[in-house]
Design a protein around this motif. Structure first.
Motif, PDB file in Angstrom:
ATOM      1  N   ILE A 226       0.185  16.371   1.135  1.00  0.00           N
ATOM      2  CA  ILE A 226      -0.961  15.465   1.026  1.00  0.00           C
ATOM      3  C   ILE A 226      -1.136  14.950  -0.398  1.00  0.00           C
ATOM      4  CG2 ILE A 226      -3.458  15.251   1.375  1.00  0.00           C
ATOM      5  CD1 ILE A 226      -1.779  15.545   3.983  1.00  0.00           C
ATOM      6  N   ASP A 227      -0.881  15.802  -1.400  1.00  0.00           N
ATOM      7  CA  ASP A 227      -1.009  15.357  -2.792  1.00  0.00           C
ATOM      8  C   ASP A 227      -0.043  14.199  -3.084  1.00  0.00           C
ATOM      9  OD1 ASP A 227      -2.983  17.212  -3.270  1.00  0.00           O
ATOM     10  OD2 ASP A 227      -1.591  18.718  -4.075  1.00  0.00           O
ATOM     11  N   LYS A 228       1.176  14.297  -2.579  1.00  0.00           N
ATOM     12  CA  LYS A 228       2.134  13.201  -2.758  1.00  0.00           C
ATOM     13  C   LYS A 228       1.683  11.961  -2.000  1.00  0.00           C
ATOM     14  CE  LYS A 228       6.404  15.779  -3.612  1.00  0.00           C
ATOM     15  NZ  LYS A 228       7.763  16.076  -3.115  1.00  0.00           N
ATOM     16  N   ALA A 229       1.124  12.147  -0.816  1.00  0.00           N
ATOM     17  CA  ALA A 229       0.633  11.004  -0.035  1.00  0.00           C
ATOM     18  C   ALA A 229      -0.455  10.257  -0.803  1.00  0.00           C
ATOM     19  CB  ALA A 229       0.097  11.471   1.321  1.00  0.00           C
ATOM     20  N   GLU A 230      -1.378  11.013  -1.397  1.00  0.00           N
ATOM     21  CA  GLU A 230      -2.435  10.369  -2.185  1.00  0.00           C
ATOM     22  C   GLU A 230      -1.885   9.695  -3.431  1.00  0.00           C
ATOM     23  OE1 GLU A 230      -5.392  13.411  -2.849  1.00  0.00           O
ATOM     24  OE2 GLU A 230      -6.601  12.578  -1.202  1.00  0.00           O
TER      25      GLU A 230
ATOM     26  N   THR B 100      -0.159   6.317  -2.530  1.00  0.00           N
ATOM     27  CA  THR B 100      -0.961   5.308  -1.833  1.00  0.00           C
ATOM     28  C   THR B 100      -1.642   4.356  -2.800  1.00  0.00           C
ATOM     29  OG1 THR B 100      -1.370   6.833  -0.011  1.00  0.00           O
ATOM     30  CG2 THR B 100      -2.876   4.976  -0.231  1.00  0.00           C
ATOM     31  N   ASN B 101      -1.510   3.069  -2.518  1.00  0.00           N
ATOM     32  CA  ASN B 101      -2.293   2.054  -3.220  1.00  0.00           C
ATOM     33  C   ASN B 101      -3.506   1.768  -2.334  1.00  0.00           C
ATOM     34  OD1 ASN B 101      -3.421  -0.414  -4.070  1.00  0.00           O
ATOM     35  ND2 ASN B 101      -1.488  -1.045  -4.992  1.00  0.00           N
ATOM     36  N   PHE B 102      -4.631   2.383  -2.667  1.00  0.00           N
ATOM     37  CA  PHE B 102      -5.830   2.296  -1.838  1.00  0.00           C
ATOM     38  C   PHE B 102      -6.378   0.880  -1.765  1.00  0.00           C
ATOM     39  CE2 PHE B 102      -5.559   6.790  -2.418  1.00  0.00           C
ATOM     40  CZ  PHE B 102      -6.114   7.333  -1.277  1.00  0.00           C
ATOM     41  N   GLN B 103      -6.223   0.103  -2.834  1.00  0.00           N
ATOM     42  CA  GLN B 103      -6.737  -1.274  -2.817  1.00  0.00           C
ATOM     43  C   GLN B 103      -6.057  -2.098  -1.731  1.00  0.00           C
ATOM     44  OE1 GLN B 103      -9.406  -2.334  -4.616  1.00  0.00           O
ATOM     45  NE2 GLN B 103      -9.517  -0.167  -5.105  1.00  0.00           N
ATOM     46  N   TRP B 104      -4.772  -1.913  -1.534  1.00  0.00           N
ATOM     47  CA  TRP B 104      -4.062  -2.618  -0.475  1.00  0.00           C
ATOM     48  C   TRP B 104      -4.308  -1.968   0.880  1.00  0.00           C
ATOM     49  CZ3 TRP B 104      -1.921  -7.184   0.154  1.00  0.00           C
ATOM     50  CH2 TRP B 104      -1.630  -7.934  -0.992  1.00  0.00           C
ATOM     51  N   LEU B 105      -4.348  -0.648   0.916  1.00  0.00           N
ATOM     52  CA  LEU B 105      -4.497   0.043   2.194  1.00  0.00           C
ATOM     53  C   LEU B 105      -5.862  -0.211   2.825  1.00  0.00           C
ATOM     54  CD1 LEU B 105      -3.059   1.789   4.228  1.00  0.00           C
ATOM     55  CD2 LEU B 105      -3.829   3.813   2.967  1.00  0.00           C
TER      56      LEU B 105
ATOM     57  N   SER C 254       0.820  -1.218   0.000  1.00  0.00           N
ATOM     58  CA  SER C 254       0.000   0.000   0.000  1.00  0.00           C
ATOM     59  C   SER C 254       0.851   1.263   0.000  1.00  0.00           C
ATOM     60  CB  SER C 254      -0.922   0.021   1.223  1.00  0.00           C
ATOM     61  OG  SER C 254      -0.182   0.194   2.419  1.00  0.00           O
ATOM     62  N   LYS C 255       2.156   1.111   0.277  1.00  0.00           N
ATOM     63  CA  LYS C 255       3.075   2.252   0.399  1.00  0.00           C
ATOM     64  C   LYS C 255       2.638   3.189   1.534  1.00  0.00           C
ATOM     65  CE  LYS C 255       5.296   1.997  -3.949  1.00  0.00           C
ATOM     66  NZ  LYS C 255       5.116   0.689  -4.313  1.00  0.00           N
ATOM     67  N   PHE C 256       2.122   2.580   2.603  1.00  0.00           N
ATOM     68  CA  PHE C 256       1.557   3.340   3.711  1.00  0.00           C
ATOM     69  C   PHE C 256       2.606   4.175   4.437  1.00  0.00           C
ATOM     70  CE2 PHE C 256      -0.898   3.202   7.934  1.00  0.00           C
ATOM     71  CZ  PHE C 256      -1.636   4.316   7.598  1.00  0.00           C
ATOM     72  N   ASN C 257       3.798   3.645   4.635  1.00  0.00           N
ATOM     73  CA  ASN C 257       4.822   4.432   5.326  1.00  0.00           C
ATOM     74  C   ASN C 257       5.172   5.697   4.549  1.00  0.00           C
ATOM     75  OD1 ASN C 257       4.977   2.804   7.539  1.00  0.00           O
ATOM     76  ND2 ASN C 257       6.889   1.815   6.980  1.00  0.00           N
ATOM     77  N   GLN C 258       5.242   5.595   3.228  1.00  0.00           N
ATOM     78  CA  GLN C 258       5.507   6.791   2.424  1.00  0.00           C
ATOM     79  C   GLN C 258       4.367   7.789   2.565  1.00  0.00           C
ATOM     80  OE1 GLN C 258       6.443   4.664  -1.358  1.00  0.00           O
ATOM     81  NE2 GLN C 258       8.037   6.248  -1.499  1.00  0.00           N
ATOM     82  N   ALA C 259       3.126   7.277   2.561  1.00  0.00           N
ATOM     83  CA  ALA C 259       1.960   8.157   2.714  1.00  0.00           C
ATOM     84  C   ALA C 259       1.982   8.848   4.074  1.00  0.00           C
ATOM     85  CB  ALA C 259       0.666   7.359   2.541  1.00  0.00           C
TER      86      ALA C 259
ATOM     87  N   SER D  30       2.328  12.823   4.534  1.00  0.00           N
ATOM     88  CA  SER D  30       1.250  13.492   5.266  1.00  0.00           C
ATOM     89  C   SER D  30       1.799  14.343   6.397  1.00  0.00           C
ATOM     90  CB  SER D  30       0.264  12.458   5.817  1.00  0.00           C
ATOM     91  OG  SER D  30      -0.407  11.818   4.756  1.00  0.00           O
ATOM     92  N   PHE D  31       2.738  13.797   7.148  1.00  0.00           N
ATOM     93  CA  PHE D  31       3.306  14.560   8.257  1.00  0.00           C
ATOM     94  C   PHE D  31       4.177  15.719   7.778  1.00  0.00           C
ATOM     95  CE2 PHE D  31       1.702  11.236  10.885  1.00  0.00           C
ATOM     96  CZ  PHE D  31       1.507  11.833  12.124  1.00  0.00           C
ATOM     97  N   LEU D  32       4.638  15.642   6.543  1.00  0.00           N
ATOM     98  CA  LEU D  32       5.387  16.754   5.956  1.00  0.00           C
ATOM     99  C   LEU D  32       4.466  17.776   5.291  1.00  0.00           C
ATOM    100  CD1 LEU D  32       8.385  14.792   4.387  1.00  0.00           C
ATOM    101  CD2 LEU D  32       8.401  16.222   6.450  1.00  0.00           C
TER     102      LEU D  32
END
Length: 155
Positions: A58-62, A65-70, A44-49, A53-55
């Motif tokens: 948000i556009d990069k986080a979206e 993100t692989n929403f199907q896995w997340l 899902s690439k959740f750690n990158q998201a 997000s904390f930086l």
């Protein structure tokens, strides 16, 4: 099997799903949760998201993100929390699963809605909006638990 208290179980699983199970000697279950965490998080690439997000990116986080896995993540994460809690709770406690279940439902819905929702012209994205959705999910779960417990105590 080592006994830990409910708070310790939940806090270890918040840090990393499967940790409280490992602490309690439930090695197969703990390793399964740890493995699922690595698989879902990686695909899902959740750690990158989270990092983006904390930086405030948000556009990069979206985009990353692989929403199907997340979308698998909230249910497995909350189940891991509940399982650790359940293993540490007294055997006569009832309806303890409800806040965890409703939390998982609401986080999943928050994740699905995250590309479309802004709050006061701020777009929380795929990390912060689901976190915000956890709050009403927990409240509803605790409220239903309260109602069912009160009904059971009257009988």
């Amino acid at each position: 099997m080592k006994k830990i208290n409910k708070l310790e179980a939940v806090l270890w699983n918040i840090a990393f799903p499967g940790f409280s199970q490992l602490l309690m000697g439930q090695y197969i279950k703990g390793l399964l949760f740890v493995a699922l965490e690595f698989v879902m998080n990686g695909y899902s690439k959740f750690n990158q998201a989270i990092m983006y997000s904390f930086l405030g990116e948000i556009d990069k986080a979206e985009a990353v993100t692989n929403f199907q896995w997340l979308m698998f993540y909230p249910c497995v994460y909350m189940f891991s929390l509940w399982d650790g809690y359940r293993s540490a709770m007294p055997s006569d406690e009832k309806y303890s699963y409800l806040p965890f279940v409703f939390g998982a439902y609401f986080v999943t819905v928050g994740l699905m809605l995250s590309p479309k929702i802004s709050i006061f012209r701020v777009h929380p994205g795929p990390v912060f909006l689901p976190m915000l959705f956890l709050i009403p999910g927990l409240f509803i779960g605790f409220f239903i638990k309260f109602l069912l417990s009160a009904k059971a105590n009257k009988q």
